[in-house]
Motif scaffolding. Structure first.
Motif, PDB file in Angstrom:
ATOM      1  N   VAL A  82      -4.948  -5.977  -2.087  1.00  0.00           N
ATOM      2  CA  VAL A  82      -4.384  -5.452  -3.020  1.00  0.00           C
ATOM      3  C   VAL A  82      -2.667  -5.750  -2.598  1.00  0.00           C
ATOM      4  N   ALA A  83      -2.052  -6.969  -3.274  1.00  0.00           N
ATOM      5  CA  ALA A  83      -0.631  -6.810  -2.990  1.00  0.00           C
ATOM      6  C   ALA A  83       0.291  -6.191  -3.787  1.00  0.00           C
ATOM      7  N   LEU A  84       1.102  -5.611  -3.162  1.00  0.00           N
ATOM      8  CA  LEU A  84       2.255  -4.605  -3.920  1.00  0.00           C
ATOM      9  C   LEU A  84       3.378  -4.397  -2.963  1.00  0.00           C
ATOM     10  N   THR A  85       4.534  -4.825  -3.590  1.00  0.00           N
ATOM     11  CA  THR A  85       5.924  -4.339  -2.985  1.00  0.00           C
ATOM     12  C   THR A  85       6.290  -2.796  -2.969  1.00  0.00           C
ATOM     13  N   ASP A  86       7.325  -2.564  -2.181  1.00  0.00           N
ATOM     14  CA  ASP A  86       7.715  -1.249  -1.974  1.00  0.00           C
ATOM     15  C   ASP A  86       7.977  -0.739  -3.414  1.00  0.00           C
ATOM     16  N   GLN A  87       8.937  -1.563  -4.228  1.00  0.00           N
ATOM     17  CA  GLN A  87       9.194  -1.217  -5.529  1.00  0.00           C
ATOM     18  C   GLN A  87       7.896  -0.749  -6.519  1.00  0.00           C
ATOM     19  N   GLN A  88       6.855  -1.766  -6.484  1.00  0.00           N
ATOM     20  CA  GLN A  88       5.753  -1.622  -7.166  1.00  0.00           C
ATOM     21  C   GLN A  88       4.987  -0.180  -6.848  1.00  0.00           C
ATOM     22  N   ILE A  89       5.125   0.115  -5.434  1.00  0.00           N
ATOM     23  CA  ILE A  89       4.301   1.246  -5.007  1.00  0.00           C
ATOM     24  C   ILE A  89       5.253   2.529  -5.615  1.00  0.00           C
ATOM     25  N   ALA A  90       6.281   2.393  -5.753  1.00  0.00           N
ATOM     26  CA  ALA A  90       7.198   3.415  -5.971  1.00  0.00           C
ATOM     27  C   ALA A  90       7.006   3.641  -7.499  1.00  0.00           C
ATOM     28  N   GLU A  91       6.927   2.419  -8.243  1.00  0.00           N
ATOM     29  CA  GLU A  91       6.719   2.659  -9.692  1.00  0.00           C
ATOM     30  C   GLU A  91       5.529   3.043 -10.303  1.00  0.00           C
ATOM     31  N   THR A  92       4.607   2.635  -9.529  1.00  0.00           N
ATOM     32  CA  THR A  92       2.981   3.383  -9.868  1.00  0.00           C
ATOM     33  C   THR A  92       2.716   4.617  -9.559  1.00  0.00           C
ATOM     34  N   GLY A  93       3.558   5.182  -8.627  1.00  0.00           N
ATOM     35  CA  GLY A  93       3.427   6.696  -8.291  1.00  0.00           C
ATOM     36  C   GLY A  93       2.645   6.737  -7.082  1.00  0.00           C
ATOM     37  N   ILE A  94       2.264   5.796  -6.217  1.00  0.00           N
ATOM     38  CA  ILE A  94       1.353   5.920  -5.131  1.00  0.00           C
ATOM     39  C   ILE A  94       1.930   6.447  -3.943  1.00  0.00           C
ATOM     40  N   SER A  95       1.500   7.743  -3.493  1.00  0.00           N
ATOM     41  CA  SER A  95       2.022   8.368  -2.510  1.00  0.00           C
ATOM     42  C   SER A  95       1.368   8.018  -1.005  1.00  0.00           C
ATOM     43  N   ILE A  96       1.958   8.015  -0.045  1.00  0.00           N
ATOM     44  CA  ILE A  96       1.438   7.703   1.368  1.00  0.00           C
ATOM     45  C   ILE A  96       1.367   8.777   2.290  1.00  0.00           C
ATOM     46  N   GLN A  97       0.346   8.896   2.626  1.00  0.00           N
ATOM     47  CA  GLN A  97       0.066   9.909   3.970  1.00  0.00           C
ATOM     48  C   GLN A  97      -0.360   9.401   5.258  1.00  0.00           C
ATOM     49  N   THR A  98      -0.384   9.998   6.276  1.00  0.00           N
ATOM     50  CA  THR A  98      -0.972   9.757   7.628  1.00  0.00           C
ATOM     51  C   THR A  98      -2.060  10.317   7.962  1.00  0.00           C
ATOM     52  N   ALA A  99      -3.254   9.747   8.464  1.00  0.00           N
ATOM     53  CA  ALA A  99      -4.371  10.323   8.876  1.00  0.00           C
ATOM     54  C   ALA A  99      -4.007  10.970  10.316  1.00  0.00           C
ATOM     55  N   GLY A 100      -4.775  12.346  10.393  1.00  0.00           N
ATOM     56  CA  GLY A 100      -4.250  12.835  11.550  1.00  0.00           C
ATOM     57  C   GLY A 100      -5.360  14.181  11.756  1.00  0.00           C
ATOM     58  N   ALA A 101      -5.092  14.878  12.496  1.00  0.00           N
ATOM     59  CA  ALA A 101      -6.180  16.267  12.771  1.00  0.00           C
ATOM     60  C   ALA A 101      -6.036  17.114  11.740  1.00  0.00           C
ATOM     61  N   ALA A 102      -7.154  18.053  11.383  1.00  0.00           N
ATOM     62  CA  ALA A 102      -7.072  18.752  10.422  1.00  0.00           C
ATOM     63  C   ALA A 102      -8.198  20.001  10.781  1.00  0.00           C
ATOM     64  N   HIS A 103      -7.881  21.040  10.231  1.00  0.00           N
ATOM     65  CA  HIS A 103      -8.627  22.357  10.247  1.00  0.00           C
ATOM     66  C   HIS A 103      -9.727  22.441   9.089  1.00  0.00           C
TER      67      HIS A 103
END
Length: 423
Positions: A82-103
């Motif tokens: 899915v091609a999306l620019t940074d502006q489109q990502i911000a407009e659609t409200g998509i948030s980015i997280q990083t995978a990591g360790a968890a409890h």
């Protein structure tokens, strides 16, 4: 030179002409060769560019292949990028997280029920038989400590108050006699024995008055009465503490016995959450354990601590009872409400985990939309433990990989549109 014939001149000229023609032919061949070399070089450049693009695609393919080799799922098809620019990502409200360790906490769900806090619940009884003259408290009414909730006319109470009045009169007479005998003894008129006897009689009357007063206090009646009030049989029943009238078994003119439960008053600011624990789960429930409580009929949740675990199993149900005391300031938790209780059974530390809401199903396999230059791509994964908020990723994702959280369903929809267009 003069001897050169005409034929020889013609031969020499022919040789020179042939040489010129051969030179022109050789120069044309060299120019054609140069143009061909330039075309070959341009072809090599185009090939190198295609190879570079192929390497980029090959990197994604290698990552996908690695995922497949580790059990990540089926191969991805075209259109799952899915091609999306940074502006489109911000407009659609998509948030980015990083995978990591968890409890991750593994939960066990147990059934239960909300009950009255028996430590703050009172079954009000008259303590004296009589006839109901007045009822001032109604079902569901909030009452204050000491508030009169009913009045009963009781002959037994009349007798108790008459006994107190009689003792008070005898005490008054005994005090007067003691004062007179003390005066006569001090004046050397009467014997000391008469003075001591009067003192003893006064002490006995004081004890009799205190005894009559304590009987009235034990019944919940006023210890101070007057013969002029004309209401020696009036017995006022008062609320033992602040609370709500949750049961009422009394009516005007009704004859009640001394052990009849006429009111049930409960302080509903706290309630008990009784948990039904089977034999298999007894080893998981401990005093002090943290639990999460949910109402099956309402969208209400609360957290608490186990304060009691029964040491006996029910003969019929073969279950034990555990208890959590819940604060109930808004009266949301009503006695009789069925609940479910989530108890932590095991806690596990995992190396790679993502938000549970971000996992989508693509090609009947779980997948995560990971961040790549220019947009997102659906990455098949193998999931493991989950507590409803965080899910373990066993294969298909490396620590530190960025992925889409809210909006992953939107990405799945866009990916589906892209796949349909290509088909």
């Amino acid at each position: 030179m003069n001897n050169i014939t005409k034929k020889q001149l013609i031969a020499i000229a022919s040789i020179i002409l042939i040489g010129v023609l051969l030179s022109i032919l050789i120069l044309g061949i060299d120019k054609t060769k140069s143009e061909a070399d330039e075309q070959v070089e341009e072809s090599h450049a185009d090939a190198k560019a295609q190879i570079a693009q192929g390497d980029d695609h090959r990197e994604l393919s290698d990552e996908t292949k690695q995922t497949q080799d580790s059990g990540g799922g089926a191969a991805l098809h075209e259109g799952e990028f899915v091609a999306l620019t940074d502006q489109q990502i911000a407009e659609t409200g998509i948030s980015i997280q990083t995978a990591g360790a968890a409890h991750i906490k593994t939960l066990t769900t147990l059934p239960g029920e909300i009950r009255f806090n028996e430590d703050k619940t009172s079954h009000v009884v008259p303590r004296l038989a009589g006839v109901v003259e007045h009822v001032s408290a109604n079902l569901g009414q909030q009452v204050k400590k000491g508030q009169v909730i009913a009045v009963i006319a009781s002959t037994a109470l009349s007798e108790q108050r008459s006994e107190l009045l009689s003792a008070q009169k005898r005490l008054e007479l005994a005090r007067n006699t003691f004062a007179r005998e003390k005066h006569l003894w001090e004046a050397k008129i009467s014997a000391e024995q008469d003075y001591l006897q009067a003192q003893q009689a006064m002490r006995e009357m004081e004890i009799a008055v205190q005894n009559a007063q304590q009987k009235l206090i034990a019944l919940g009646a006023s210890p101070t009465v007057s013969a002029n009030t004309g209401a020696l049989n009036r017995y006022e029943i008062r609320a033992p503490f602040d609370g709500m009238v949750v049961e009422k078994h009394i009516a005007l003119g009704e004859a009640v016995k001394e052990d009849t439960s006429i009111f049930t008053i409960s302080d509903l600011s706290t309630v008990w959450a009784d948990i039904i624990v089977s034999a298999n789960d007894l080893n998981l429930v401990r005093v002090g354990a943290k639990v999460s409580i949910k109402a099956t009929a309402l969208e209400s949740t609360a957290s608490g601590t186990v304060s009691y675990v029964g040491s006996l199993m029910g003969e019929q149900t073969r279950t034990a009872t555990a208890r959590v005391t819940l604060d109930n300031p808004d009266m949301v938790w009503r006695p009789g409400l069925f609940i479910t209780v989530d108890l932590i059974a095991k806690e596990t530390e995992v190396s790679v985990a993502v938000s549970a809401d971000t996992i989508q199903t693509i090609n009947d396999k779980p997948a995560i939309f990971i961040r790549v230059p220019g947009g997102f791509i659906a990455q098949p994964v193998t999931t493991g433990l989950s507590d409803g908020k965080v899910t373990e990723i066993m294969a298909g994702l490396k620590p530190g990989t960025e992925y889409a959280v809210n909006g992953s369903f939107l990405l799945k929809s866009e990916q589906g549109k892209g796949a349909s267009d290509e088909d």
